[in-house]
Design a protein around this motif. Structure first.
Motif, short mmCIF file in Angstrom:
data_model
loop_
_atom_site.label_atom_id
_atom_site.label_comp_id
_atom_site.label_asym_id
_atom_site.label_seq_id
_atom_site.Cartn_x
_atom_site.Cartn_y
_atom_site.Cartn_z
N ASN A 461 0.95 -0.88 -0.10
CA ASN A 461 0.28 0.13 0.38
C ASN A 461 0.82 1.42 -0.23
N LEU A 462 0.52 2.01 -0.97
CA LEU A 462 0.56 3.71 -0.49
C LEU A 462 -0.02 4.26 0.39
N VAL A 463 0.68 5.17 1.63
CA VAL A 463 -0.72 5.80 2.33
C VAL A 463 -0.05 7.07 1.82
N PHE A 464 -1.18 8.00 1.53
CA PHE A 464 -1.09 9.60 1.47
C PHE A 464 -1.63 10.28 2.81
N TYR A 465 -1.09 10.87 3.87
CA TYR A 465 -1.81 11.37 4.51
C TYR A 465 -2.45 12.80 3.80
N VAL A 466 -3.62 13.48 4.17
CA VAL A 466 -4.55 14.50 4.11
C VAL A 466 -3.16 15.72 4.70
N ASP A 467 -3.48 17.30 4.46
CA ASP A 467 -2.73 17.94 5.29
C ASP A 467 -3.86 18.78 5.72
N ARG A 468 -4.35 18.76 7.07
CA ARG A 468 -5.88 18.85 7.02
C ARG A 468 -5.28 20.16 7.78
N ASN A 512 -9.22 -3.90 -4.86
CA ASN A 512 -7.80 -3.98 -5.19
C ASN A 512 -6.99 -3.25 -4.66
N TYR A 513 -7.35 -1.80 -5.68
CA TYR A 513 -7.42 -0.18 -5.63
C TYR A 513 -7.26 0.33 -4.37
N ASP A 514 -8.43 0.11 -4.34
CA ASP A 514 -9.18 1.12 -3.53
C ASP A 514 -8.81 2.33 -3.99
N GLY A 515 -7.93 4.05 -3.09
CA GLY A 515 -7.77 5.11 -3.79
C GLY A 515 -8.60 5.68 -3.33
N LYS A 530 -3.55 0.75 -2.80
CA LYS A 530 -2.85 -1.04 -2.90
C LYS A 530 -2.34 -0.98 -4.38
N ILE A 531 -1.04 -1.45 -4.10
CA ILE A 531 -0.65 -1.98 -5.28
C ILE A 531 0.51 -2.89 -5.27
#
Length: 612
Positions: A461-468, A512-515, A530-531
């Motif tokens: 998985n690549l996890v990108f967090y939002v700059d809240r 299988n991707y989510d995003g 998900k990669i």
């Protein structure tokens, strides 16, 4: 359509791991390490850093789009975008005759031997431009005829949304209104009324892709229609007319290439369709035409255009060279320019729009009765059209985007070649990120280390967090619902659509991707992509670890890309579904995160199994 495909963005990070892969296997921290109870396998998790680089898009190709933006949208972070549409207008058929006879027949009507041929005096009575609003494509989950937004239980067709004891699916079968307990308004509820005329109520729609500055559907907006004087070519002369002409979002047509004002006024926004009933013809005593099924007009932009213009330029041109062919007509009437001056943004599928000319003409009732009567007909002009067999767009329309310059603190972080601490994603002619896994080159060393360990990759998985902090400080940010990741060398997505079930694919829910955007208390917190299949391609199938591009998307199912002009006049490719998406967001990158936010660093998580 959910607003809402692909642009590039430079993001940076090396191979730092929650698990640091060094030369010694013992340095690797895993979850579930060791043999427990004699188990032959160990489950573990390794976390790698990722490199990200922000990229600016100067312009995107905006002709032959699936949907067009029109109006004004001010993103609290990236600034204002003004969008307008310039589109061709096409004859519904070439060399039309208006009334019953061609212009050549009418010319000799006074001298020929027929009593039926007369000068028909065609007169335009009304001209209507109509473009329907987009509606929620997933709007009726249980198929009971009630949009989910108004359904008492969107997952149960046996719910009763109007409280008349008839279920929604029963009312669909009976032809009564599931959102009105007394469909015909006679004071008797539908469950007791045995004399309700069926299917004579307007349907209520869940409108999509229309919003004001606060993200709400406005009650009305101002709309402007002008004649375009710019000739939109279908084929590119630079390719010897072998390829389609490309137009970009930076090309402006107004005010230089517009002339006659055809409409300038308010459009009322309604989510209920309009019904038009026929009037009863007193001469047909056995039939009451008013009881026939009504004509249904979906919610949309429906405005009257200048009748004198269409009298002069269409009806009076009957038999002329201007109407002889579509090519002649495109040269004569080059199209219309559409704009919305208000702070409202609308997405439109203009292949579903048209201009209808209603006109009257004189005719003779019969050869033995020379009584002249006034009759009515319609002639339809289309905008661009979609071929029903191939889906290809016929004709040309261009979306123009006039963008404010990005704030200096954002602009300075684009195209600087540095690993990003923040990732800036904006649809349209906005910005994207380029992603490199494992290191800034090709990751070969780490990939080979993983291969040597004989891991079975269960999930990556690549996890990108939002700059809240940035989004909350800006206020009223409409967050994009999904991110799209694709390969820079092939422009193909990292997901494999063939791994998705038909149900998930049709719903745009790629498990299988989510995003998708993960929210807490209504605010976005992170996106997980998900990669797994991509990483397995690298480890098992020796695929190339290519640069990845990260953008927004309005529909994850559509992987089509289009040309884009990037910084320094370089050319690239971006997803079409990113080009039509007006939204933006800010994510944390992988270098020099603000104090206290280190745990939200961009990372690659790999979950694996290995033999003990």
């Amino acid at each position: 359509m959910n607003l809402l495909n692909r642009l590039k963005l430079p993001t940076v990070v090396g191979i730092l791991l929650v698990v640091v892969l060094g030369s010694c296997e013992e340095d690797l921290t895993t979850i579930g390490s060791g043999v427990v109870g004699g188990e032959p396998f160990t489950a573990g998790k390794a976390v790698y850093d990722v490199f990200a680089y922000n990229k600016k898009i100067e312009a995107v190709r905006t002709n032959k789009l699936p949907a067009y933006q029109i109006g004004n949208y001010t993103d609290p972070i990236y600034g204002k975008t003004e969008a307008s549409i310039t589109t061709q207008v096409q004859l519904s058929f070439a060399n039309p005759s208006f009334g019953n006879y061609s212009a050549s027949v009418e010319e000799t009507a006074d001298t020929d031997s027929s009593t039926l041929t007369i000068k028909e005096n065609e007169t335009v009575e009304e001209v209507i431009l109509f473009i329907p609003f987009l509606t929620n494509p997933k709007g009726d989950l249980d198929l009971d005829g009630v949009a989910d937004a108004y359904d008492a239980d969107p997952e149960d067709a046996n719910s009763d949304s109007d409280g008349d004891t008839l279920t929604d699916i029963q009312e669909k079968s009976l032809g009564t209104d599931p959102l009105n307990p007394d469909t015909d308004g006679d004071g008797i509820n539908d469950n007791l009324d045995d004399d309700t005329a069926v299917n004579r109520f307007p349907i209520k729609y869940d409108l999509d892709s229309i919003f004001d500055a606060n993200g709400n559907i406005p009650e009305s907006f101002n709309f402007k229609v002008e004649r375009s004087t710019y000739f939109l070519r279908d084929l590119d002369p630079n390719t010897n007319f072998q390829e389609a002409q490309q137009y970009y979002s930076s090309q402006q047509f107004s005010p230089t290439f517009v002339s006659d004002l055809l409409f300038d006024g308010a459009v009322e926004v309604s989510n209920v369709e309009e019904l038009i009933f026929k009037e009863d013809d007193p001469e047909t005593e056995d039939v009451d035409e008013s009881e026939e099924a009504p004509t249904r007009i979906a919610p949309g932009i429906r405005v009257p255009l200048n009748t004198a213009f269409f009298q002069q330029n269409i009806i009076n041109k009957e038999g002329s060279s201007e109407l002889l062919s579509q090519a002649n007509f495109a040269e004569f009437f080059r199209g219309v320019h559409l704009s919305i001056p208000d702070d409202v943004l609308v997405l439109l599928d203009i292949t579903r729009g048209n201009i209808t000319i209603k006109y009257t003409y004189d005719s003779v009732t019969s050869s033995v009765d020379d009584t002249v009567i006034e009759s009515e007909k319609e002639f339809v002009l289309n905008f661009i059209r979609r071929d029903t067999s191939t889906g290809a767009v016929i004709g040309n329309a261009v979306n123009t985007f006039i963008n404010e310059a990005y704030p200096a603190d954002i602009a300075n972080r684009l195209d600087n070649g540095e690993n990003a601490s923040k990732v800036y994603l904006k649809g349209g002619a906005g910005s994207f990120a380029q992603i490199k896994l494992f290191d800034e080159i090709n990751g070969d060393e780490i990939i080979n280390q993983i291969k040597a360990k004989n891991w079975i990759i269960n999930e990556a998985n690549l996890v990108f967090y939002v700059d809240r902090n940035t989004l909350d400080a800006a206020g009223n940010v409409i967050e994009p619902s999904k991110l799209y990741l694709f390969k820079d060398n092939t422009n193909r997505p990292v997901y494999n659509e063939f791994l998705e079930s038909e149900e998930d694919y049709n719903a745009g829910n790629f498990t299988n991707y989510d995003g998708g955007l993960n929210k807490v208390s209504g605010k976005g917190q992170s996106y997980k992509i998900k990669i797994t299949n991509y990483i397995n391609d690298l480890i098992v199938r020796d695929s190339t670890n290519t640069t990845l591009n990260l953008t927004l998307t309005s529909d994850i199912r559509i992987a089509t890309t289009g040309k884009a002009m990037l910084a320094n006049s370089t050319e690239g490719e971006v997803p079409v579904m990113s080009s039509i998406n007006p939204f933006g967001t800010v994510l944390y990158g992988s270098d020099n995160l603000p104090s206290g936010q280190e745990g939200k660093k961009l990372k690659l998580e790999i979950f694996y199994t290995k033999a003990n």
